[in-house]
Scaffold this active site. Sequence first.
Site, mmCIF file in Angstrom:
data_model
loop_
_atom_site.group_PDB
_atom_site.id
_atom_site.type_symbol
_atom_site.label_atom_id
_atom_site.label_comp_id
_atom_site.label_asym_id
_atom_site.label_seq_id
_atom_site.Cartn_x
_atom_site.Cartn_y
_atom_site.Cartn_z
ATOM 1 N N LEU A 9 -7.911 -35.912 6.646
ATOM 2 C CA LEU A 9 -8.901 -36.707 5.911
ATOM 3 C C LEU A 9 -10.003 -35.793 5.395
ATOM 4 O O LEU A 9 -10.734 -35.193 6.180
ATOM 5 C CB LEU A 9 -9.484 -37.794 6.822
ATOM 6 C CG LEU A 9 -8.437 -38.696 7.499
ATOM 7 C CD1 LEU A 9 -9.131 -39.779 8.310
ATOM 8 C CD2 LEU A 9 -7.478 -39.299 6.485
ATOM 9 N N ARG A 16 -24.559 -36.287 5.120
ATOM 10 C CA ARG A 16 -25.465 -35.746 6.135
ATOM 11 C C ARG A 16 -25.624 -34.227 6.052
ATOM 12 O O ARG A 16 -26.528 -33.650 6.630
ATOM 13 C CB ARG A 16 -24.978 -36.163 7.537
ATOM 14 C CG ARG A 16 -25.143 -37.642 7.810
ATOM 15 C CD ARG A 16 -24.330 -38.121 9.002
ATOM 16 N NE ARG A 16 -22.917 -38.343 8.666
ATOM 17 C CZ ARG A 16 -22.000 -38.799 9.518
ATOM 18 N NH1 ARG A 16 -22.333 -39.078 10.757
ATOM 19 N NH2 ARG A 16 -20.733 -38.968 9.132
ATOM 20 N N ASN A 377 -19.144 18.940 -4.359
ATOM 21 C CA ASN A 377 -20.434 18.713 -3.706
ATOM 22 C C ASN A 377 -21.415 18.171 -4.732
ATOM 23 O O ASN A 377 -21.689 18.823 -5.743
ATOM 24 C CB ASN A 377 -20.962 20.018 -3.108
ATOM 25 C CG ASN A 377 -22.190 19.739 -2.252
ATOM 26 O OD1 ASN A 377 -22.085 19.300 -1.113
ATOM 27 N ND2 ASN A 377 -23.360 19.951 -2.827
#
Length: 458
Positions: A9, A16, A377
């Site tokens: 469901l 809420r 680097n």
Amino acid sequence: MSNRFVIILAAGQGTRMKSKLYKVLHPVCGKPMVEHVVDQMAHIGTTKIITVVGHGAEKVKEHLQGKSDFVLQKEQLGTAHAVLQTKDLLENEEGHTLVVCGDTPLVKSETIQALMKHHEKEKAVMTVLTAKTTQPTGYGRVIRNEKGYIEKIVEEKDASAEEKLVQEINAGTYCFDNKALFMALQKVSNNNAQGEYYLPDVLAILKNEGLNVTAFMTDDFSETLGVNDRVALAKAEEIMRSRINEYHMRNGVTIMDPKNTYIDMNVTIGQDTVIYPGTVIKGDTVIGVDCEIGPNSDISNCHIGNKTIIRQSVACDSQIGSSVQIGPFSHIRPEAYISDEVRIGNFVEIKKSTIGAKSKVSHLSYMGDAEIGSNVNVGCGSITVNYDGKNKFKTIIEDEAFIGCNSNLIAPVTVGKGAYVAAGSTITDDVPIQSLSIARARQVNKENYVEKLNKKRQ
Ligand code: UD1
Ligand code: MG
């Protein structure tokens, strides 16, 4: 096995929750509540799973595509009305039908299996899952007769003061004889405080028909937690989180402070990896063995190799190799491909870039839309200038190149293999392999200038 149908469901708005997101799509540990439920049901072996959708139907279907069939409940007139929407698909079938609410994300397949076993043993037409709690407010109460048999379920809003004291609640999970279910559904009325068709009313209807209905009580209330508001959502999250953390710890992962570690459902972590406090690991992240992650790192949808260390950093949608060191305070943005033994240091941002093995971008740099080779680097404060306000351009730095500190590489641009860029350069043209490129104003020293200046000022 006889037919085993599952109805989930999931049509309610979830008023809420006070949210624009439909209730059953609120995530618990990164996965929508309803998907947790569907995934647990898939474990028990089913003939068909049908999800009843209504509010946000398209969104819910999107999440569950391939895992469930769907029926639409146009108007949300209650849980019994929701189940009735599957009538055309199921009414004439023989077998068992499980009904589960999409807002109970903690329910486990083992408990559903125990419920079905009880149902079969008792030769019942309906078995309801119940649990005891000292805080039953909001749940339907299970009313038993003096012999201890279940009589009916009363919703909070319809319950008398005495019924409200009952601590056994309806979990919203049921096993039915399919035909009995549809027979009883026709008889449910909406004559109650909420004017809704209540599924739990089916229990008293079947009982009045002289049919056998039973309750199966689980001793773990937490599993039956129904998430109707954000307070319950946080509770569900807390319980699911501790389940997930426990799973990883039992699999050989060290979690220093499980209460303060947040790992999503679909995350994989290898043995002997250590997760430090304050770490959030989200989405489909995979972490190898012997890694150290955290403290305070936020990782989502990353694939990380073995022996990699990520400290106080954020990384998302990227691939990070083995023996890589990242952080503290690095930001790895989407589509970074970081190879083995790379070092990414503090205040470095990497975006949509490839970084070859053993390269270093150690401090205060931005590498975006870059293809960086191996053993490169990149000095402190270097920037790929990748954006002209409209379009993005690519920077290529080939293997073994050395980018001096505070360089701007204005894309599109290539620094060739083994080339050097002098510190402070703004590179606008390609640098050939093995060359040194200096692109900055020459230094001029004006000797004794200060003395002259001071005299002038007097
Ligand atoms: C429901 C039960 C209650 C039980 C609790 C357990 C009813 C009337 N009450 O109350 O006894 O203790 O679950 O968590 O069943 N839904 C639809 N269509 C509708 C109405 C609801 O699909 O018309 C779905 C919702 O999306 C939700 C689930 O059904 O996933 C349960 O509905 P909800 O409103 O949360 O019922 P509860 O008040 O929690
Ligand atoms: Mg609910």
